[in-house]
Design a protein around this motif. Structure first.
Motif, PDB file in Angstrom:
ATOM      1  N   HIS A 301     -18.124-123.476  38.556  1.00 17.81           N
ATOM      2  CA  HIS A 301     -17.839-124.722  37.582  1.00 17.81           C
ATOM      3  C   HIS A 301     -16.634-125.593  38.331  1.00 17.81           C
ATOM      4  O   HIS A 301     -15.528-124.907  38.840  1.00 17.81           O
ATOM      5  CB  HIS A 301     -17.347-124.062  36.303  1.00 17.81           C
ATOM      6  N   PHE A 302     -16.751-126.982  38.233  1.00 17.40           N
ATOM      7  CA  PHE A 302     -15.849-127.693  38.823  1.00 17.40           C
ATOM      8  C   PHE A 302     -15.367-128.778  37.793  1.00 17.40           C
ATOM      9  O   PHE A 302     -16.265-129.917  37.672  1.00 17.40           O
ATOM     10  CB  PHE A 302     -16.194-128.465  40.263  1.00 17.40           C
ATOM     11  N   PRO A 303     -14.387-128.480  37.073  1.00 23.07           N
ATOM     12  CA  PRO A 303     -14.025-129.660  35.787  1.00 23.07           C
ATOM     13  C   PRO A 303     -13.466-130.783  36.516  1.00 23.07           C
ATOM     14  O   PRO A 303     -12.202-130.626  36.947  1.00 23.07           O
ATOM     15  CB  PRO A 303     -13.213-129.035  34.990  1.00 23.07           C
ATOM     16  N   VAL A 304     -14.170-131.730  36.561  1.00 16.80           N
ATOM     17  CA  VAL A 304     -13.556-132.922  37.658  1.00 16.80           C
ATOM     18  C   VAL A 304     -13.022-133.931  36.606  1.00 16.80           C
ATOM     19  O   VAL A 304     -13.637-134.209  35.749  1.00 16.80           O
ATOM     20  CB  VAL A 304     -14.579-133.400  38.676  1.00 16.80           C
ATOM     21  N   ASP A 305     -11.902-134.682  36.963  1.00 12.68           N
ATOM     22  CA  ASP A 305     -11.124-135.746  36.344  1.00 12.68           C
ATOM     23  C   ASP A 305     -12.070-137.126  36.559  1.00 12.68           C
ATOM     24  O   ASP A 305     -11.389-137.954  37.057  1.00 12.68           O
ATOM     25  CB  ASP A 305      -9.622-135.928  36.526  1.00 12.68           C
ATOM     26  N   VAL A 306     -13.184-137.120  35.918  1.00 13.06           N
ATOM     27  CA  VAL A 306     -14.206-138.394  36.290  1.00 13.06           C
ATOM     28  C   VAL A 306     -14.497-138.711  35.002  1.00 13.06           C
ATOM     29  O   VAL A 306     -15.217-138.178  34.092  1.00 13.06           O
ATOM     30  CB  VAL A 306     -15.063-138.144  37.213  1.00 13.06           C
ATOM     31  N   HIS A 307     -14.529-140.148  34.737  1.00 12.75           N
ATOM     32  CA  HIS A 307     -14.941-140.466  33.381  1.00 12.75           C
ATOM     33  C   HIS A 307     -16.384-141.385  33.575  1.00 12.75           C
ATOM     34  O   HIS A 307     -16.485-142.437  34.147  1.00 12.75           O
ATOM     35  CB  HIS A 307     -13.945-141.590  32.554  1.00 12.75           C
ATOM     36  N   THR A 308     -17.439-140.802  33.081  1.00  9.82           N
ATOM     37  CA  THR A 308     -18.580-141.387  33.130  1.00  9.82           C
ATOM     38  C   THR A 308     -19.683-140.811  32.121  1.00  9.82           C
ATOM     39  O   THR A 308     -19.495-139.601  31.654  1.00  9.82           O
ATOM     40  CB  THR A 308     -19.423-141.340  34.564  1.00  9.82           C
ATOM     41  N   ASP A 309     -20.826-141.346  31.948  1.00 14.45           N
ATOM     42  CA  ASP A 309     -21.953-140.807  30.897  1.00 14.45           C
ATOM     43  C   ASP A 309     -23.130-140.279  31.631  1.00 14.45           C
ATOM     44  O   ASP A 309     -24.090-140.388  30.926  1.00 14.45           O
ATOM     45  CB  ASP A 309     -21.953-141.450  29.677  1.00 14.45           C
ATOM     46  N   GLU A 310     -22.995-140.584  33.017  1.00 16.72           N
ATOM     47  CA  GLU A 310     -24.357-140.270  33.783  1.00 16.72           C
ATOM     48  C   GLU A 310     -24.161-139.595  35.121  1.00 16.72           C
ATOM     49  O   GLU A 310     -22.827-139.863  35.510  1.00 16.72           O
ATOM     50  CB  GLU A 310     -25.185-141.497  33.819  1.00 16.72           C
ATOM     51  N   ALA A 311     -24.780-138.856  35.449  1.00 13.99           N
ATOM     52  CA  ALA A 311     -24.702-138.174  36.892  1.00 13.99           C
ATOM     53  C   ALA A 311     -26.002-138.598  37.680  1.00 13.99           C
ATOM     54  O   ALA A 311     -27.103-138.753  37.187  1.00 13.99           O
ATOM     55  CB  ALA A 311     -24.652-136.570  36.571  1.00 13.99           C
ATOM     56  N   THR A 312     -25.900-138.396  38.983  1.00 11.79           N
ATOM     57  CA  THR A 312     -26.975-138.698  39.814  1.00 11.79           C
ATOM     58  C   THR A 312     -27.324-137.272  40.612  1.00 11.79           C
ATOM     59  O   THR A 312     -26.416-136.512  40.960  1.00 11.79           O
ATOM     60  CB  THR A 312     -26.704-139.746  40.947  1.00 11.79           C
ATOM     61  N   PHE A 313     -28.648-137.120  40.808  1.00 10.21           N
ATOM     62  CA  PHE A 313     -29.176-136.004  41.311  1.00 10.21           C
ATOM     63  C   PHE A 313     -30.094-136.191  42.270  1.00 10.21           C
ATOM     64  O   PHE A 313     -31.044-137.249  42.317  1.00 10.21           O
ATOM     65  CB  PHE A 313     -29.934-135.388  40.249  1.00 10.21           C
TER      66      PHE A 313
END
Length: 517
Positions: A301-313
């Motif tokens: 796990h990497f809890p990153v401090d990024v604010h977004t409601d979507e991820a790209t795969f």
């Protein structure tokens, strides 16, 4: 998105690694075989057999990890044999391309010019020279390494081993903290990352009070299909992997520094080498696991401090976005998502990509990126994943979005490392093919199946209609645009070495190039 069988992204990890390494190894071999012709005949029969065996092992239930035990005893032999054949055929061709000489020839099999870490074959010198500049060589436990710039796409460049003075070391270690030109990284007494400060972008990457590179073991007992499924309730029972048996800094030099960790969890052993580089933003986590659990899932796990409601795969030829909130039942169901070589979480002007060399199961919740490493179900194979595992994942924090940061390029670099061989004349360099602009990926270069010409396959990766240009550095007689099974669709224009074309968003383009005799 299929709301089912999410475990197939991860079950039987050895097979998934074998598939990834074989696919990319074959693609490299095809390129090297085109480059080495006519000195060495194109290995038509060997490649045909290797590809057919690779495709056979992509059948379900083989590649999903849902076949019986005996299947994986067989595929282990087959993947090992294929790796040996690919390595031998590739080495023969590299040696032809780098004949007798005092140099070290480095091959870049990707379609973009790259500046990258290279593991060097039989290099005892402390530097390499390209005739203009000198680059430090660092001796490590894994052999000599150097960071070499401007390696030509689909080609090679030769360097001279030289002895030079000392080089500045820009990697500084103070106890449990390392400072690089890119980051300040702090570790706690358990070897977990408590701070990852991006110096170039003045940005804290890890969520306050959280731990990055945290491995967690979950009880994984699906209701119905053990090796097929991960059920949503798997997160309810877990153990953080924090027990540390050793921690030491090794291989600290002008090129890289490595933090070596060893952990125990239950009956299993985890060893990891975390590599930081003086000239690369990537942080590599080279991992070995001796796994002796069943019905337990291992994630990092990497809890990153990024604010977004979507991820790209990443998918096979492109990528797609998925929502990471849980506003609807469809969103709730996406608790495990499939990705190929990378996934990315970005806000307006900053983001973090997580790259891998053989994993496919991902999760994102509350800004925490998870990569599923091992599953170890017991049905229909009672010993699934109870063996040694080798894999690398990499963290790639970046300014702007993944497009501007070159995440696609970086993932190819991780998966197709530059190759080196002794021989050749220093200063020699050659690129067979390249493409512009950056969002068009030149992937495959191979002999046509009917032996008539060379096939070049490209795709667009940023959902953008693009005017592009392929450069081919051998004399061209004709160019055809084909479909994916190499049937002619139309003649393609070319002028000297340039083949201009328009590519639609996410389109796959295939060209047949016939060269002048």
């Amino acid at each position: 998105y299929l709301e089912y069988h999410r475990g197939t992204y991860t079950s039987m990890a050895r097979n998934k690694r074998g598939n990834r390494k074989t696919e990319l190894g074959l693609m490299d071999l095809e390129l090297l075989s085109v480059l080495a012709a006519p000195q060495l005949p194109y290995p038509v029969e060997a490649l045909d057999s290797l590809w057919k065996n690779t495709l056979l092992n992509q059948f379900h239930d083989i590649l999903p990890g849902t076949a019986i035990h005996e299947v994986y005893e067989q595929t282990k032999k087959e993947y090992d044999a294929m790796a040996e054949t690919i390595s031998a055929l590739s080495a023969d061709r590299m040696q032809v391309l780098a004949p007798q000489g005092e140099g070290i020839t480095v091959f870049n099999t990707t379609g973009k010019t790259r500046s990258d870490i290279v593991v060097l074959e039989n290099c005892t010198a402390n530097a390499l020279s390209d005739g203009k500049n000198t680059y430090p060589v660092q001796q490590t436990e894994n052999g000599a390494v150097a960071f070499l710039p401007d390696l030509p796409p689909k080609g090679y460049k030769c360097f001279a081993p030289v002895e030079a003075g000392s080089f500045e070391n820009t990697l500084h270690i103070d106890g449990s903290t390392i400072t690089t030109p890119f980051y300040t990284v702090e570790f706690d007494e358990s070897g977990l990352i408590t701070r990852l400060y991006d110096r170039k972008n003045d940005r804290e990457t890890v969520q306050p009070g959280k731990y990055a590179n945290l491995m967690r073991m979950y009880e994984d007992k699906p209701i119905y299909y053990d090796n097929w499924d991960i059920d949503i309730y798997y997160t309810e029972k877990y153990w953080d992997v924090t027990e540390l048996t050793s921690l030491r800094w090794t291989d600290v030099g002008a090129v890289s520094a490595t933090l070596e960790l060893e952990r125990c969890v239950s009956s299993s052993l985890i060893r990891q080498k975390i590599r930081f580089y003086a000239n690369s933003r990537r942080i590599d986590f080279e991992t070995y696991v001796d796994w002796h659990e069943h019905q337990h899932l291992l994630k990092v796990h990497f809890p990153v401090d990024v604010h977004t409601d979507e991820a790209t795969f990443e998918i096979q030829f492109g990528n797609l976005k998925r929502k990471v909130h849980t506003n609807t039942s469809w969103d709730v169901a996406r608790f495990e998502s499939c990705g190929q070589k990378w996934m990315d979480l970005s806000e307006g002007h900053y983001g973090v990509s997580l790259l891998n060399d053989c994993k496919y199961g991902h999760s994102v919740k509350d800004g925490c990126i998870g990569l599923t490493l091992i599953k170890s179900g017991i049905e229909p194979n009672p010993t699934t994943d109870q063996e040694e595992h080798f894999f690398t994942y990499a963290l790639y924090p970046h300014a702007e979005g993944w497009q501007q940061a070159g995440t696609v390029r970086e993932a190819y670099r991780l998966n197709q490392p530059a190759l080196s061989v002794r021989g050749g004349q220093a200063g020699t360099e050659y690129s067979l093919a390249s493409v512009q602009p950056a969002n068009v990926i030149l992937e495959t270069v191979k002999q046509a199946e009917d032996g008539n010409g060379v096939i070049v396959r490209l795709y667009e990766t940023e959902n953008a209609r693009t005017e592009a240009c392929l450069t081919w550095n051998r004399p061209i007689a004709s160019v055809e645009e084909c479909n994916c099974i190499e049937e002619k669709q139309a003649d393609a224009a070319f002028e000297s070495a340039r083949i201009p074309f328009v590519i639609k968003p996410y389109e796959i383009k295939t060209f047949r190039i016939r060269e002048k005799e």
